[in-house]
Structure formats: C-alpha cells, structure tokens
Write a protein that holds these residues in place. Structure first.
Motif, short mmCIF file in Angstrom:
data_model
loop_
_atom_site.label_atom_id
_atom_site.label_comp_id
_atom_site.label_asym_id
_atom_site.label_seq_id
_atom_site.Cartn_x
_atom_site.Cartn_y
_atom_site.Cartn_z
N SER A 36 26.62 -3.70 -50.58
CA SER A 36 25.48 -4.36 -49.49
C SER A 36 26.58 -4.71 -48.30
O SER A 36 26.62 -6.08 -48.70
CB SER A 36 24.26 -4.13 -49.48
N THR A 37 26.99 -4.04 -46.97
CA THR A 37 26.87 -4.98 -46.21
C THR A 37 26.24 -5.09 -45.46
O THR A 37 27.43 -6.14 -43.54
CB THR A 37 28.39 -4.41 -45.47
N SER A 38 25.03 -4.87 -45.75
CA SER A 38 24.38 -5.82 -44.45
C SER A 38 23.83 -7.31 -43.37
O SER A 38 24.43 -7.43 -42.50
CB SER A 38 22.76 -5.43 -44.62
N GLN A 39 24.91 -7.79 -44.85
CA GLN A 39 24.77 -9.62 -44.10
C GLN A 39 26.16 -9.66 -44.13
O GLN A 39 27.03 -9.45 -45.14
CB GLN A 39 24.41 -10.81 -45.25
N ALA A 40 26.70 -10.67 -43.58
CA ALA A 40 27.84 -11.32 -42.96
C ALA A 40 29.17 -11.35 -44.79
O ALA A 40 27.79 -12.54 -45.09
CB ALA A 40 27.92 -12.18 -42.18
N LEU A 41 30.12 -11.35 -44.98
CA LEU A 41 30.98 -12.11 -45.50
C LEU A 41 30.58 -13.41 -44.91
O LEU A 41 31.27 -13.47 -44.09
CB LEU A 41 31.54 -11.65 -46.53
N VAL A 42 30.83 -14.57 -46.30
CA VAL A 42 30.86 -15.71 -45.84
C VAL A 42 32.23 -16.46 -46.73
O VAL A 42 32.74 -15.84 -47.82
CB VAL A 42 29.51 -16.58 -46.40
N VAL A 43 33.53 -16.69 -45.81
CA VAL A 43 34.12 -17.37 -46.65
C VAL A 43 34.82 -18.39 -46.36
O VAL A 43 34.71 -19.12 -45.07
CB VAL A 43 35.86 -16.10 -45.69
N TRP A 44 35.42 -19.48 -47.36
CA TRP A 44 35.39 -20.47 -47.54
C TRP A 44 37.38 -20.46 -47.72
O TRP A 44 37.90 -20.52 -48.39
CB TRP A 44 34.71 -21.23 -48.42
N GLY A 45 37.66 -21.36 -46.32
CA GLY A 45 38.82 -21.66 -46.95
C GLY A 45 38.94 -22.91 -46.70
O GLY A 45 38.67 -24.23 -46.24
N LEU A 46 40.01 -23.74 -46.80
CA LEU A 46 40.56 -25.20 -47.19
C LEU A 46 42.37 -25.30 -45.88
O LEU A 46 42.03 -26.14 -45.36
CB LEU A 46 41.11 -25.45 -48.40
N TRP A 47 42.77 -24.16 -45.84
CA TRP A 47 44.08 -24.66 -44.61
C TRP A 47 44.22 -23.59 -43.95
O TRP A 47 45.32 -23.65 -43.21
CB TRP A 47 45.53 -23.69 -46.26
N GLN A 48 43.73 -22.48 -43.74
CA GLN A 48 43.47 -22.40 -42.48
C GLN A 48 42.71 -22.16 -41.82
O GLN A 48 41.32 -22.83 -41.45
CB GLN A 48 43.12 -20.05 -43.25
N GLU A 49 43.03 -22.54 -40.65
CA GLU A 49 42.00 -23.05 -39.20
C GLU A 49 41.12 -21.74 -38.96
O GLU A 49 41.73 -20.10 -38.70
CB GLU A 49 43.30 -23.78 -38.19
N SER A 50 39.90 -22.01 -37.94
CA SER A 50 39.62 -21.14 -37.89
C SER A 50 39.99 -20.13 -36.42
O SER A 50 40.22 -18.94 -36.82
CB SER A 50 38.35 -20.90 -37.21
N ALA A 51 40.88 -20.69 -35.28
CA ALA A 51 41.45 -20.18 -34.76
C ALA A 51 42.36 -19.72 -34.70
O ALA A 51 42.55 -18.27 -34.34
CB ALA A 51 41.94 -21.66 -33.91
N SER A 52 43.19 -18.86 -36.20
CA SER A 52 44.24 -18.25 -36.09
C SER A 52 43.37 -16.71 -36.93
O SER A 52 44.01 -16.04 -37.19
CB SER A 52 45.11 -19.07 -36.85
N MET A 53 42.38 -17.43 -37.81
CA MET A 53 41.26 -16.45 -38.18
C MET A 53 40.20 -15.92 -37.48
O MET A 53 40.47 -14.69 -37.49
CB MET A 53 40.71 -17.13 -39.80
N ASP A 54 40.15 -16.00 -36.84
CA ASP A 54 39.18 -15.75 -36.16
C ASP A 54 39.57 -14.48 -35.53
O ASP A 54 38.65 -13.06 -35.19
CB ASP A 54 38.99 -16.49 -34.32
N PRO A 55 40.94 -13.77 -34.73
CA PRO A 55 41.83 -12.92 -34.40
C PRO A 55 41.70 -11.38 -35.58
O PRO A 55 41.23 -10.60 -35.39
CB PRO A 55 42.34 -13.17 -32.92
N ILE A 56 41.56 -12.39 -36.59
CA ILE A 56 41.64 -11.71 -37.86
C ILE A 56 40.08 -11.11 -38.19
O ILE A 56 40.19 -9.86 -38.30
CB ILE A 56 42.92 -11.94 -39.10
N VAL A 57 39.49 -11.83 -38.66
CA VAL A 57 38.57 -11.78 -38.71
C VAL A 57 38.05 -10.29 -38.15
O VAL A 57 37.09 -9.76 -37.62
CB VAL A 57 37.08 -13.18 -39.04
N LYS A 58 37.56 -10.54 -36.68
CA LYS A 58 36.96 -10.23 -35.07
C LYS A 58 37.68 -8.66 -35.69
O LYS A 58 36.88 -7.42 -35.44
CB LYS A 58 37.39 -10.41 -34.36
#
Length: 427
Positions: A36-58
């Motif tokens: 079921s993908t009704s809820q957002a997948l939550v991802v925890w990272g250590l080394w990847q900054e949110s700024a670099s992940m945001d366009p990929i996630v989007k």
C-alpha cells in the motif's frame, strides 16, 4: 537562471529520465499484493544531505505517485540505537542505511528484495563483487549501496619528495623503505618526523581495519568455513608483528608511538607523511589544512600476491514492518540505478558501487583510486562491528605496550571474537 538553479534543473531532468529507463513510466503503478503506497515512504540516511536528495525524491514521486520523506540522522554515534528503538516501537522508517556488516547480525530488521525488483544475478552483474559477498544471504538480496569505500594511502607530496621518494609505495616492502627514509628520531628517541600513522591503535583512526587488511592480503580467512574464528596462527602473527613494528623502537621502521597526535590531525599538520583512511576523510583533511599538498594512492600490496583492498560502506535496506515493501524496494533500486547513484555520490563525495559507474570516476584525482579499488575490495563477516573494533584495537595496543605477547594477544582476541558468534550461526 543562476548556476545553482541550472544544476538543480539538470539534475532533476536526469533523474526523471532515469525513472523512465527503470520502467516506472509516467503513471502511478499498480499496488502489488500486500503493498500500500497511501502513506509516504520514510527514509533514514546518514551521509546524504536533504538538499541533494530532495530533487531525486521529487522526481520519483512525480513519476510514480509514491510519496517519500527523507530524513538525515544527525549523529552517526547514536544512529544504530535510534534505529533499533524506532523499529522496535513500530515507528521506524521504511528504508534506512545499514553498515554492510549488519546483514550478519541484524537480518531480522531487513526485508529481502522481491526477485522482480532485483535478483542475485542482476546484483552480481551490476555491482562490484564485495557487495554480493556482503548483502546476499540464502539467495536473497538484503541491501543495495550507492557507493563502496575502501582504505587507501594518503600521502604528503612534499614530504615524500623531500626524502627523494618519487612515487608513493606500491608494495609493503616499498612502504618499509619509505618509513626508514622519511622518519627522523632525535637522540632522546623522540619522533621529530613520522613517516606514517601506523603501529598503534588508540591514536590511529581505523587501526583495526588496517590490521584486518594485512591479514586478508596475507591470505588469512579470519572466519573459517565451519564458522570458527582463526587468529591463532602464523599468518596472523606475521601480520600483527608487521603492523606493530612501526611503533617498536628497536625496529628500523619505527615511525610512530602512543605519544603522537591522533593520526588524522598528525597527517593534516604535516607531522606524518602518510596515513591510511577512507575517502570521506578527504574533506576532513582539506578542512583541517587547506594548504596541505597531499594526494591519494592505492593501498600497498604484498609483492607477487593477489591484490586486495578493504571495503567499508553503508547500503540501503527495507524494514519488514514497512506497509509498502515493494514500493520501498523500488525506491532503493532507483537510488542505486546507474543514472541516479552518481548524483548521490557526487554530492556526497563518494566512490561508486556500480561497475558501470567506475569508468567515469577513474580520472578523478581524489576518488579514482577508491573507484578502482572497489573492484578488488574484500571484507569478512563480523557479527558485531563495534565489539570487533574494540577487540582488535585492544590487541594492538596491549602488544605495543608489552603487556601481552603477540601469540597470547591473538589467541585471546580469537576467543573473544568467537563469543560474539551465536551458537550454530552460519556466517
């Protein structure tokens, strides 16, 4: 448009193209059984900054309709505890990074990849060999990395040139000769110029890894086929003696002792000409001393032997408690795809894990060595990496201080490591 916005736009375009290549298409996928993908997948990272992940996630969300929330955990030191507590309390992430050794000890918190997302043959074809050795169990893939790091030789160009050494040592014999040429010791026995941060543990970053590298290069299987730890042997004695000789005042290669600064600081300040470390400390050295004239070379090898490097990396895994395990694995597969992983690695300053990404990095003066070494990287199955590091470090320093013989130190370490392995465990 500013250069930064242009870069972001280009990154997004590449990511969108990658999604199409992966076959996600331009519409929300049909939910698979139990997904079921009704809820957002939550991802925890250590080394990847949110700024670099945001366009990929989007881009992933726009093309698949699967929402993703990325969270960077601030502290590496508390990450394992935070993760295990969150999973135990039912508030854990769907996707999280693990140390590659966790597949041995924490497989219960990982859901294997569905074969339609990735199978073992695809893994072996796409990723460097050490990945399959670490993340495949019982025919299933338990994690996927974007990068694979290895120990390499950092060296001070000026100090090597000053000792008439034209190139960094390629073999351990060359390394010993370099140690003799560079080291300066006063009449009082004080090290005035160190050749390498090597020989002790408490003031050498990743000392245990360096010793394990020496053992594996020497042909030692630290864990035998029957699951028994094997350190009480001549090969291990030779490796431990070789390592600790660099802190032995009676040896020609004496170049380091427990009175020296911490290895990273000593190298950054030019107090030592060489150190062994992973790629993520490139930025550490530059921050400590922007003017240091240093470079990176492959780790020395035993002459006329099979080349071996030592791996260390953090792949992504999926929780068995995830309400959308297939969607979670689709996102992991996407992150580690040939078009997307380089974007993550470039932002992180990390070498690739994929075979088809290595060629593009080979000419990089900083990461090229690490990329090439990933092809010869090896490791060994550790049930508890923190305890293992403690055991190896204690063994080294106790030998250095003379409180125990090398034979006894190895036998005790062997017994301590064996206790970490559960009864009847197949590692």
């Amino acid at each position: 448009m500013s250069p930064r916005l242009k870069t972001a736009a280009l990154t997004l375009l590449i990511v969108v193209s990658a999604i199409s290549v992966l076959g996600f298409g331009c519409r929300r996928p049909q939910n698979r059984v139990g997904d079921s993908t009704s809820q957002a997948l939550v991802v925890w990272g250590l080394w990847q900054e949110s700024a670099s992940m945001d366009p990929i996630v989007k881009a992933f969300t726009e093309q698949t309709g699967i929402a993703v929330e990325y969270k960077k955990i601030a502290s590496v030191a508390t990450y394992e505890r935070e993760l295990l507590e969150a999973l135990a309390e039912g508030r854990g992430p769907d996707i999280f990074v693990i140390h590659h050794t966790w597949v041995e000890s924490k497989r219960g918190i990982m859901s294997p990849a569905p074969a339609e997302v990735i199978n073992v043959r695809q893994l072996q074809d796409e990723f460097v060999s050490v990945v399959a050795q670490d993340v495949v169990r019982d025919g299933f893939v338990y994690a996927l990395p974007t990068s694979v790091d290895t120990l390499a030789l950092y060296y001070n160009r000026d100090l090597l040139s000053g000792a008439s050494i034209a190139r960094p040592p390629r073999t351990w014999q060359d390394f010993q000769r370099a140690a003799e040429s560079i080291t300066r010791v006063s009449r009082l026995g004080v090290i005035e110029q160190s050749a390498a941060t090597l020989g002790t543990a408490s003031n050498v970053n990743r000392a245990g890894d360096i010793l394990q590298l020496l053992m594996i290069q020497s042909g030692l299987d630290i864990v035998r086929g029957d699951g028994r730890i094997d350190l009480a042997n001549q090969v291990a004695e030779t490796a431990l003696t070789f390592y600790t000789d660099f802190s032995n005042k009676s040896k020609k290669v004496y170049t380091w002792d427990l009175s020296q600064d911490f290895s990273i600081d000593a190298f950054a300040e030019g107090e030592s000409a060489m150190m062994f470390n992973y790629s993520h400390h490139i930025s550490t050295i530059k921050a400590k001393n922007p003017r240091l004239n240093f470079a990176i070379a492959p780790v020395p090898q035993i002459a006329d032997s099979t080349q071996v490097a030592f791996a260390n990396y953090w792949p992504f895994a999926v929780s068995p408690a995830s309400q959308s395990p297939t969607a979670a694995w689709q996102f992991v597969r996407f992150l580690t795809d040939t078009s997307v992983a380089p974007l993550i690695n470039e932002a992180q300053g990390a070498p690739p894990a994929r075979r088809d990404n290595i060629e593009a990095v080979r000419s990089n003066p900083e990461l090229g060595v690490f990329a090439d070494q990933s092809l010869i990287a090896r490791t060994w199955p550790r049930v508890d990496i923190v305890a293992t590091d403690t055991i190896f470090n204690a063994m080294i320093d106790e030998v250095v201080t003379g409180s125990i013989t090398i034979k006894d130190a190895l036998r005790r370490a062997q017994d301590q490591l064996q206790l970490l392995i559960p009864n009847n465990a197949n590692i």
